[in-house]
Design a protein around this motif. Structure first.
Motif, PDB file in Angstrom:
ATOM      1  N   ILE A 332       0.899  -1.163   0.023  1.00 61.29           N
ATOM      2  CA  ILE A 332       0.054  -0.016   0.100  1.00 61.29           C
ATOM      3  C   ILE A 332       1.092   1.229   0.036  1.00 61.29           C
ATOM      4  O   ILE A 332       1.684   1.437   0.927  1.00 61.29           O
ATOM      5  CB  ILE A 332      -0.806  -0.016   1.303  1.00 61.29           C
ATOM      6  N   ARG A 333       0.838   2.028  -1.037  1.00 59.25           N
ATOM      7  CA  ARG A 333       1.573   3.174  -1.079  1.00 59.25           C
ATOM      8  C   ARG A 333       0.669   4.327  -0.535  1.00 59.25           C
ATOM      9  O   ARG A 333      -0.281   4.450  -1.057  1.00 59.25           O
ATOM     10  CB  ARG A 333       1.898   3.699  -2.366  1.00 59.25           C
ATOM     11  N   THR A 334       1.183   4.934   0.541  1.00 57.83           N
ATOM     12  CA  THR A 334       0.281   6.069   1.105  1.00 57.83           C
ATOM     13  C   THR A 334       0.145   7.087   0.191  1.00 57.83           C
ATOM     14  O   THR A 334       0.800   7.450  -0.838  1.00 57.83           O
ATOM     15  CB  THR A 334       0.912   6.381   2.565  1.00 57.83           C
ATOM     16  N   MET A 431       9.979   2.523   1.485  1.00 58.54           N
ATOM     17  CA  MET A 431       9.730   3.797   0.694  1.00 58.54           C
ATOM     18  C   MET A 431       9.986   3.782  -0.668  1.00 58.54           C
ATOM     19  O   MET A 431      10.820   3.079  -1.081  1.00 58.54           O
ATOM     20  CB  MET A 431      10.958   4.822   1.360  1.00 58.54           C
ATOM     21  N   MET A 432       9.334   4.654  -1.252  1.00 57.92           N
ATOM     22  CA  MET A 432       9.809   4.844  -2.848  1.00 57.92           C
ATOM     23  C   MET A 432      11.175   5.695  -3.119  1.00 57.92           C
ATOM     24  O   MET A 432      11.374   6.464  -2.423  1.00 57.92           O
ATOM     25  CB  MET A 432       8.820   5.829  -3.492  1.00 57.92           C
ATOM     26  N   VAL A 433      11.993   5.262  -4.013  1.00 63.54           N
ATOM     27  CA  VAL A 433      13.191   5.686  -4.125  1.00 63.54           C
ATOM     28  C   VAL A 433      13.090   6.515  -5.397  1.00 63.54           C
ATOM     29  O   VAL A 433      12.863   5.968  -6.659  1.00 63.54           O
ATOM     30  CB  VAL A 433      14.354   4.977  -4.093  1.00 63.54           C
ATOM     31  N   GLU A 434      12.421   7.836  -5.333  1.00 61.92           N
ATOM     32  CA  GLU A 434      12.113   8.544  -6.657  1.00 61.92           C
ATOM     33  C   GLU A 434      12.635   9.890  -6.906  1.00 61.92           C
ATOM     34  O   GLU A 434      12.359  10.537  -7.562  1.00 61.92           O
ATOM     35  CB  GLU A 434      10.457   8.514  -6.613  1.00 61.92           C
ATOM     36  N   VAL A 435      13.256  10.327  -5.619  1.00 60.88           N
ATOM     37  CA  VAL A 435      14.114  11.667  -5.572  1.00 60.88           C
ATOM     38  C   VAL A 435      15.488  11.249  -5.626  1.00 60.88           C
ATOM     39  O   VAL A 435      15.894  10.346  -4.840  1.00 60.88           O
ATOM     40  CB  VAL A 435      13.752  12.369  -4.398  1.00 60.88           C
ATOM     41  N   ASP A 467       9.852  17.888 -17.051  1.00 60.79           N
ATOM     42  CA  ASP A 467       8.128  17.457 -16.543  1.00 60.79           C
ATOM     43  C   ASP A 467       7.779  16.046 -17.046  1.00 60.79           C
ATOM     44  O   ASP A 467       7.756  16.039 -18.389  1.00 60.79           O
ATOM     45  CB  ASP A 467       7.425  18.598 -16.956  1.00 60.79           C
ATOM     46  N   ARG A 468       7.441  15.217 -16.561  1.00 60.46           N
ATOM     47  CA  ARG A 468       6.887  13.887 -17.011  1.00 60.46           C
ATOM     48  C   ARG A 468       5.850  14.170 -17.749  1.00 60.46           C
ATOM     49  O   ARG A 468       5.613  13.182 -18.643  1.00 60.46           O
ATOM     50  CB  ARG A 468       6.765  12.999 -15.830  1.00 60.46           C
ATOM     51  N   ALA A 469       4.879  14.958 -17.604  1.00 64.11           N
ATOM     52  CA  ALA A 469       3.614  15.163 -18.278  1.00 64.11           C
ATOM     53  C   ALA A 469       3.859  16.333 -19.279  1.00 64.11           C
ATOM     54  O   ALA A 469       2.706  16.547 -19.934  1.00 64.11           O
ATOM     55  CB  ALA A 469       2.362  15.603 -17.507  1.00 64.11           C
TER      56      ALA A 469
END
Ligand code: PEP
Ligand code: MG
Length: 583
Positions: A332-334, A431-435, A467-469
């Protein structure tokens, strides 16, 4: 026939009538009428035109009374347009050619708008918006009670829009929306990710094209190659119907891999899990052969409805997912709210920020809204009593932030204990490692967390400052950039040294081309868009660890993303020649 190209984000071919969302925003039911209905349809058009003019006159009067002549002039211009004899005769002419009044009005008005826009300049661009406004009014009168909006369709459409927000996409009627294409958007925007979850072909980042298409025109969306075709000719239609059929049979062949073990050719097991956004996806995801849920994006509970979910809403959703995976991990990712996923209720707290992706989003938002955060954590801890539930915090940038999040969790544990509520306390916390900062500090984090999950979508966005979007910089968004490979290697090695598990859950791992690289870098757990599971399993079963390591080493020695990606593509073609024939 008009061909447009954009970014392919969800594979497959969809063919059907267009629904242009945002301007007309309701479905034009048919394009053609029978010859003996022409007079009736002409009368219907004139009745709608009269009603449109009455409505504009009323608005003109109200604007003059309340706001003055200056504002009333806007409506006077609309009225002049609606009464323009040339425009009216063009619409009549099309109806005589057996087009429905809705289609005829939409097409003529859109051509007017496009011609104005093409002349250039802000003034004329704004006048073209007036024409869209007129189109919308006229369609409303023509369709009357029969009007179908996006959320209440009764027949299939292909949605064409400037943009669809993640909430709008989440609320698309899956039964009738066969595919979508948008003018804006990037490879890993959340809208693109949702298209994959909904399993509908999608193309984003096409650039301006909506004024070249009107509702009910026949459209082809090729989500595998990023192509949108407006009014295809007969040969093109036949070709795409054929490739639609080949895509289906390819999917069917891959589906037969569902029950075979997910292991490399030399017998090393790879845990292939699913990324989901809605609890209802859990069962189909299991049926595709997933060995658990590696990422449950729980924020969609907020984005799907207009009210804040209660603890019980969370609890029920988590139980539904656990029920589909009674013996396998469910991560479950918060809440990852904020940026493009800001729910209506929180918008007032966070007025438009200059850089929303760098502002209050994700764990930062949860730590500012403790009640919101605690409600979710309580539900997760309670549901954990039913299975192998794990909790993961998104967008962690510093050790302090991770410790703060854990402290909130400890408070919730205490509360539940005091209240005598049944729950499980010994669950893994990751934890997500995304930074990039977290990747650089992976060694220190690995001493405090139970697992890592590499979120390459954001990691690429923040590492390359792209920017990914945003389609304007989509060409710079490269998963194969050497800096990304290096960061992934650092994180995997830190996890191995500290004996914690590590997976990848960004879109990069759903692309078969990157699978040999990721396995060669040491990954043994991968979480992907569910529809990609069978295809990825095929790649894994054709690969040995020795070959994967050789591929990762060679890729890591290259200096530019283009060379890395070309090399990986070539290796994939050698590994799975049968699948590649489709391209
Ligand atoms: C990521 O950033 O890679 C990720 C998996 O999270 P999301 O796409 O939801 O931001
Ligand atoms: Mg992310």
């Amino acid at each position: 026939m008009l061909i447009k190209r954009g970014i392919p984000v969800s594979p497959g071919v969809a063919i059907g009538p267009a629904m242009v969302f945002g301007t007309e925003s309701f479905r034009i039911p048919q394009q053609l009428i029978s010859a003996n209905a022409i007079e009736i349809e002409l009368a219907r058009f004139h009745a709608a035109l009269d009603a449109t003019c009455q409505e504009i006159m009323l608005n003109e009067k109200l604007a003059r009374e309340r706001l003055g002549d200056q504002y009333a002039a806007i409506f006077s211009a609309h009225l002049l347009l609606a009464r323009d004899q040339q425009l009216v005769s063009q619409i009549e002419e099309r109806i005589r050619q057996k087009n429905s009044p809705e289609f005829a009005a939409s097409q003529v008005l859109r051509q007017y708008a496009k011609r104005l826009r093409d002349l250039g300049g802000q003034y004329l661009a704004e006048r073209s918006i007036d024409i869209y406004d007129l189109e919308k009014r006229m369609l409303r009168h023509l369709l009357g009670e029969r009007r179908e909006e996006l959320s209440s369709l009764t027949a299939p459409v292909l949605v064409l829009a400037n943009n669809l927000t993640p909430s709008e996409t989440a609320n698309l009627d899956r039964k009738f929306v066969l595919g979508f294409a948008t003018e804006v958007g990037g490879h890993t925007s959340h809208t693109a990710i949702l298209a994959g979850a909904l399993e509908i072909p999608a193309v984003v980042g096409i650039g301006s094209f909506l004024d070249e298409v009107s509702g009910a025109q026949t459209i082809i969306i090729d989500g595998s190659h990023g192509v949108v075709i407006i009014e295809p000719d007969a040969d093109t239609l036949a070709k795409y119907r054929d490739s639609e059929a080949r895509f289906r049979s390819h999917e069917k062949r891959l589906q037969s891999l569902r029950t075979v073990p997910c292991e490399t050719k030399d017998g090393v097991p790879i845990q292939l899990m699913g990324n989901i956004e809605f609890p209802g996806e859990a069962e189909p995801c299991r049926d595709k052969g997933a060995a658990g849920i590696g990422l449950y994006r729980t924020e969609f509970l907020y984005l799907e409805s207009n009210r804040e979910p209660t603890e019980d809403d969370h609890y029920r959703a988590y139980c539904q997912v656990l029920k589909a995976f009674p013996d396998q991990p469910v991560i479950i990712r918060t809440l990852d709210l904020g940026s493009d996923k800001m729910p209506g209720a929180l918008r007032a707290d966070y007025p438009e920020s200059v850089n929303p992706a760098l502002s209050v989003r994700s764990i930062r938002l949860s730590l500012q809204h403790l009640q919101l955060f605690k409600t979710q954590l309580r539900a997760a801890l309670r549901a954990a009593a039913l299975g192998d539930l794990r909790i993961m915090f998104p967008l962690i940038s510093t050790l302090l932030e991770f410790r703060q999040a854990k402290m909130v969790l400890s408070d919730v544990v205490e509360d539940l204990e005091e209240q005598g509520v049944e729950f499980r306390r010994d669950i893994p916390i990751g934890m997500m490692v995304e930074v990039p900062a977290a990747a650089v500090m992976a060694e220190e984090f690995a001493r405090e967390v139970d697992f890592f999950s590499l979120g390459t979508n954001d990691l690429i966005q923040y590492t390359l400052a792209v920017d990914r979007a945003d389609q304007a910089v989509a060409g710079l968004y490269r998963s194969g950039d050497p800096s990304i490979l290096r960061l992934i290697r650092m994180v995997v090695e830190a996890a191995q040294r500290n004996n914690i598990s590590v997976s990848v859950c960004g879109q990069m791992s759903s692309d078969p081309m990157f699978i040999p690289l990721l396995i060669g870098l040491g990954l043994r757990q991968i979480s992907v868009t569910p529809h990609a599971i069978p295809e990825l399993k095929e790649v894994i079963r054709n690969l040995t660890i020795e070959r994967a390591v050789a591929i990762a080493d060679r890729a890591s020695s290259l200096e530019v993303a283009r060379d890395v990606e070309n090399y990986l593509w070539g290796e994939l073609k050698k590994l799975c020649p049968e699948s590649m024939q489709l391209d």
